[in-house]
Design an enzyme around this catalytic site. Structure first.
Site, PDB file in Angstrom:
ATOM      1  N   GLU A 158       0.833  -1.206   0.000  1.00  0.00           N
ATOM      2  CA  GLU A 158       0.000   0.000   0.000  1.00  0.00           C
ATOM      3  C   GLU A 158       0.870   1.259   0.000  1.00  0.00           C
ATOM      4  O   GLU A 158       0.502   2.274  -0.608  1.00  0.00           O
ATOM      5  CB  GLU A 158      -0.942  -0.013   1.208  1.00  0.00           C
ATOM      6  CG  GLU A 158      -1.957  -1.151   1.207  1.00  0.00           C
ATOM      7  CD  GLU A 158      -2.846  -1.163  -0.031  1.00  0.00           C
ATOM      8  OE1 GLU A 158      -3.026  -0.110  -0.663  1.00  0.00           O
ATOM      9  OE2 GLU A 158      -3.363  -2.241  -0.364  1.00  0.00           O
ATOM     10  N   HIS A 161       1.844   1.901  -3.495  1.00  0.00           N
ATOM     11  CA  HIS A 161       0.738   2.571  -4.181  1.00  0.00           C
ATOM     12  C   HIS A 161       0.796   4.082  -3.909  1.00  0.00           C
ATOM     13  O   HIS A 161       0.697   4.896  -4.820  1.00  0.00           O
ATOM     14  CB  HIS A 161      -0.606   2.034  -3.694  1.00  0.00           C
ATOM     15  CG  HIS A 161      -1.068   0.795  -4.394  1.00  0.00           C
ATOM     16  ND1 HIS A 161      -0.949   0.609  -5.753  1.00  0.00           N
ATOM     17  CD2 HIS A 161      -1.709  -0.319  -3.931  1.00  0.00           C
ATOM     18  CE1 HIS A 161      -1.469  -0.558  -6.086  1.00  0.00           C
ATOM     19  NE2 HIS A 161      -1.931  -1.144  -5.003  1.00  0.00           N
TER      20      HIS A 161
END
Length: 267
Positions: A158, A161
């Site tokens: 994450e 990202h």
């Protein structure tokens, strides 16, 4: 500005603001893969532009890269000590293997700037991909539930990202390396397997990486969990092989970050 350029600009702004919110739950096969932490909460269809924006490999626009290699972050006060330790440990790899430096944010010392906020949720895991230049200050939320917080590799996924990486299997050149078995994938997840042209994204000329932390497994979203949804290509031959992992960023993942943020060669 003519009408076509205007519509392109508006579409780009809409895509820029997309937030990836995902519903995390384990599969029933006994094997844990990165996509098991990113099953969608909402019903997403192949023509959903918001869903499509989540699938590219790396942001192409310099506006979506963080403006400084020093990134500040905060951790939710409702994380357990173990969860806090996992976030700190997950971020160490970027401090050690890239020119990025993660430092805890203190508004009294650092002022009003943009920072990554690791926020807790009971059921969601996800984040917006890349820096949002339209909101240059305040929190950039990385939402994690206890299941995601238990795996440092998922925290790093994450975080990648947030730094600007999309999923590996949607690179512009991916058809040279994988074959997508759409007949074994529910249509609402087809958007996760769209390959995008280089006008929208870039691979930074890094070789295709089956071991990327950003690559879904060969069984991602399979209707029949005994059969792959993706198969690797070796020239014109299609083969079965393992893809993806949740251990940590691969050499290719870190190389992309180093190129994206103009890091000098690391000794």
């Amino acid at each position: 500005m003519n009408r076509n350029n205007f519509y392109f600009f508006v579409s780009w702004l809409i895509l820029l603001l997309v937030v990836q919110l995902t519903f995390a739950k384990p599969n029933t096969s006994g094997k844990v893969n990165i996509e098991d932490f990113e099953n969608y909460l909402n019903e997403i269809h192949v023509d959903d532009e918001a869903a499509e924006d989540k699938t590219r490999n790396a942001v192409n626009s310099p506006l979506q890269r963080w403006p400084s290699n020093l990134l500040h972050y905060t951790i939710s006060t409702d994380y357990s000590k173990e969860e806090v330790d996992n976030v700190h440990a997950a971020l160490l790899v970027f401090n050690e293997s890239t020119c990025l430096r993660f430092r805890e944010y203190d508004v009294r010392q650092n002022g009003n700037l943009k920072y990554i906020n690791y926020k807790k949720s009971s059921d969601l895991c996800g984040t917006r991909v890349g820096f949002n230049p339209l909101t240059p200050t305040g929190p950039h939320d990385v939402i994690l539930n206890p299941y995601c917080l238990s795996e440092r590799g998922v925290i790093q996924h994450e975080t990648l990202h947030a730094l600007g990486l999309y999923h590996e299997q949607s690179r512009p050149d991916r058809n040279k390396y994988v074959k997508i078995e759409y007949s074994n994938i529910p249509q609402k997840y087809w958007s996760q397997f769209i390959a995008y042209p280089e006008i929208y994204t870039t691979t930074y000329n890094v070789l295709y990486d089956y071991e990327s932390l950003m690559h879904y497994s060969e069984f991602a979203f399979s209707k029949d969990r005994t059969k792959p949804s993706m198969r690797a290509r070796s020239g014109n031959t299609v083969i079965d092989r393992k893809m993806g992992q949740i251990v940590g960023p691969s050499e290719g993942d870190l190389k992309k970050i180093n190129i994206m943020y103009k890091c000098n060669p690391l000794k």
